[in-house]
Write an enzyme that holds these catalytic residues in place. Structure first.
Site, mmCIF file in Angstrom:
data_model
loop_
_atom_site.group_PDB
_atom_site.id
_atom_site.type_symbol
_atom_site.label_atom_id
_atom_site.label_comp_id
_atom_site.label_asym_id
_atom_site.label_seq_id
_atom_site.Cartn_x
_atom_site.Cartn_y
_atom_site.Cartn_z
ATOM 1 N N ASP A 38 0.850 -1.098 0.144
ATOM 2 C CA ASP A 38 0.044 -0.095 0.025
ATOM 3 C C ASP A 38 0.999 1.276 0.142
ATOM 4 O O ASP A 38 2.107 1.181 0.243
ATOM 5 C CB ASP A 38 -1.000 0.018 1.265
ATOM 6 C CG ASP A 38 -1.748 1.183 1.547
ATOM 7 O OD1 ASP A 38 -2.293 1.638 0.637
ATOM 8 O OD2 ASP A 38 -1.402 1.599 2.614
ATOM 9 N N ASP A 40 -0.207 5.000 1.006
ATOM 10 C CA ASP A 40 -0.470 6.093 2.115
ATOM 11 C C ASP A 40 -0.461 5.467 3.596
ATOM 12 O O ASP A 40 -1.124 4.339 3.634
ATOM 13 C CB ASP A 40 -1.973 6.872 1.842
ATOM 14 C CG ASP A 40 -1.792 7.672 0.611
ATOM 15 O OD1 ASP A 40 -0.938 8.567 0.307
ATOM 16 O OD2 ASP A 40 -2.910 7.646 -0.182
ATOM 17 N N GLU A 85 -14.421 4.470 8.317
ATOM 18 C CA GLU A 85 -13.425 3.740 8.043
ATOM 19 C C GLU A 85 -12.680 2.838 8.995
ATOM 20 O O GLU A 85 -12.473 1.686 8.813
ATOM 21 C CB GLU A 85 -12.331 4.585 6.992
ATOM 22 C CG GLU A 85 -11.536 3.736 6.352
ATOM 23 C CD GLU A 85 -10.225 4.403 5.816
ATOM 24 O OE1 GLU A 85 -8.966 4.074 5.958
ATOM 25 O OE2 GLU A 85 -10.484 5.561 5.142
ATOM 26 N N LYS A 202 -9.467 -3.667 -3.136
ATOM 27 C CA LYS A 202 -8.298 -4.068 -3.799
ATOM 28 C C LYS A 202 -8.194 -5.428 -4.132
ATOM 29 O O LYS A 202 -7.307 -5.644 -5.208
ATOM 30 C CB LYS A 202 -7.128 -3.888 -2.758
ATOM 31 C CG LYS A 202 -6.939 -2.367 -2.427
ATOM 32 C CD LYS A 202 -5.726 -1.956 -1.499
ATOM 33 C CE LYS A 202 -5.486 -0.621 -1.407
ATOM 34 N NZ LYS A 202 -4.189 -0.254 -0.657
#
Length: 289
Positions: A38, A40, A85, A202
């Site tokens: 990933d 960030d 989230e 993803k």
């Protein structure tokens, strides 16, 4: 044992399993390895001196390329959706439509701003984005050993590439899979390309990307790095996988999320702003003890 795995930031549910995976991977050799990460808050820092560091989206949000009104609206979206989230009491199924809603609204706002392509480099250089300490060794070592690095991001690919370009580490072994801007012939943003990649799809992205993984069939060993449980599916497109070692950065809401991270990632790094542990693992896997 890799000495860095005794660092205070390191937590492992099953250290023996980590040893076994490392042993198998070393035996297979570094020419069978690929790294999927990933971006960030995984390759970039979560915070510095107590202050949050920006994500790819934040770089734009905080820059001169968007209006004060747009900034305000994006900020409102962040305060509405980010708590959802990271809410460990909600299921992924419940979060999914809300995350899509967030990303879609944010992208629509950015398109309205008619952002110019030639201003992106300046937005990045003026931002406070920071790659994690040890990034130079991480990127350079992978490049020297011809180990492919796939960066899989729900951020903005154009910004992400600019960050690693300005850091001098956008090497030829790096592939980026992300949300890319679509500019018109005069270099003004008119849309985002293709399907939206967000934190929880993803896996679909990985499966759409099978062409990339097809080329890497001779590399069935994977080092995966992420900072959310959604990142765990980034390697789902890898065919005939033999071993996968998953390193997770737990940056925020540690107590609430520690158990789920330990259940999902082999190595969990708690509030660790460096790449010291991934680098030590890479050194071990490439025979640089």
């Amino acid at each position: 044992m890799i000495p860095e795995l005794s660092n205070p930031s390191v937590c492992m549910k099953d250290p023996q399993r980590v040893q076994d995976i490392l042993h198998s991977m070393v035996k297979a050799g570094s020419n069978t390895l690929q790294v999927i990460s990933d971006f960030d808050m995984t390759l970039t820092r979560f915070s510095h001196n107590g202050k949050r560091c920006p994500t790819c989206h934040n770089i734009l949000d905080n820059s001169k390329v968007i209006s004060a009104d747009c900034k305000q609206q994006l900020d409102h979206l962040l305060h509405t959706y980010y708590p959802i989230e990271i809410d460990s009491s909600r299921s992924v199924e419940e979060k999914l439509p809300l995350m899509v809603e967030w990303w879609t609204k944010a992208h629509d706002l950015l398109v309205e701003q008619k952002i110019r392509k030639d201003l992106l480099a300046e937005a990045v250089s003026e931002s406070e984005v920071m790659l994690r300490e040890g990034f130079q060794l991480f990127f350079d070592h992978l490049h020297e050993h011809s180990i492919p690095l796939l960066i899989f991001s729900a951020g903005i690919g154009d910004i992400l590439e600019e960050v690693i370009r300005q850091a001098g580490v956008f090497h030829s072994n790096v592939n980026v899979f992300s949300n890319y801007m679509d500019f018109d012939e005069s270099g003004v943003l008119r849309a985002f390309k293709g399907e939206l990649i967000h934190i929880y799809n993803k896996r679909e992205g990985a499966l759409l990307n099978t062409g990339h993984f097809q080329e890497l069939r001779t590399r069935p060993n994977v080092l995966l790095m992420g900072d959310s449980l959604g990142d765990l599916s980034m390697a789902d497109g890898v065919q005939d996988m033999e071993n996968i070692l998953k390193i997770g950065f737990l940056n925020d809401k540690v107590e609430e999320r520690k158990r789920s991270y330990l259940d999902s990632y082999d190595i969990v790094l708690i509030k660790d702003e460096t790449l010291e542990v991934p680098n030590a693992v890479l050194m071990h896997l490439t025979g640089n003890k």
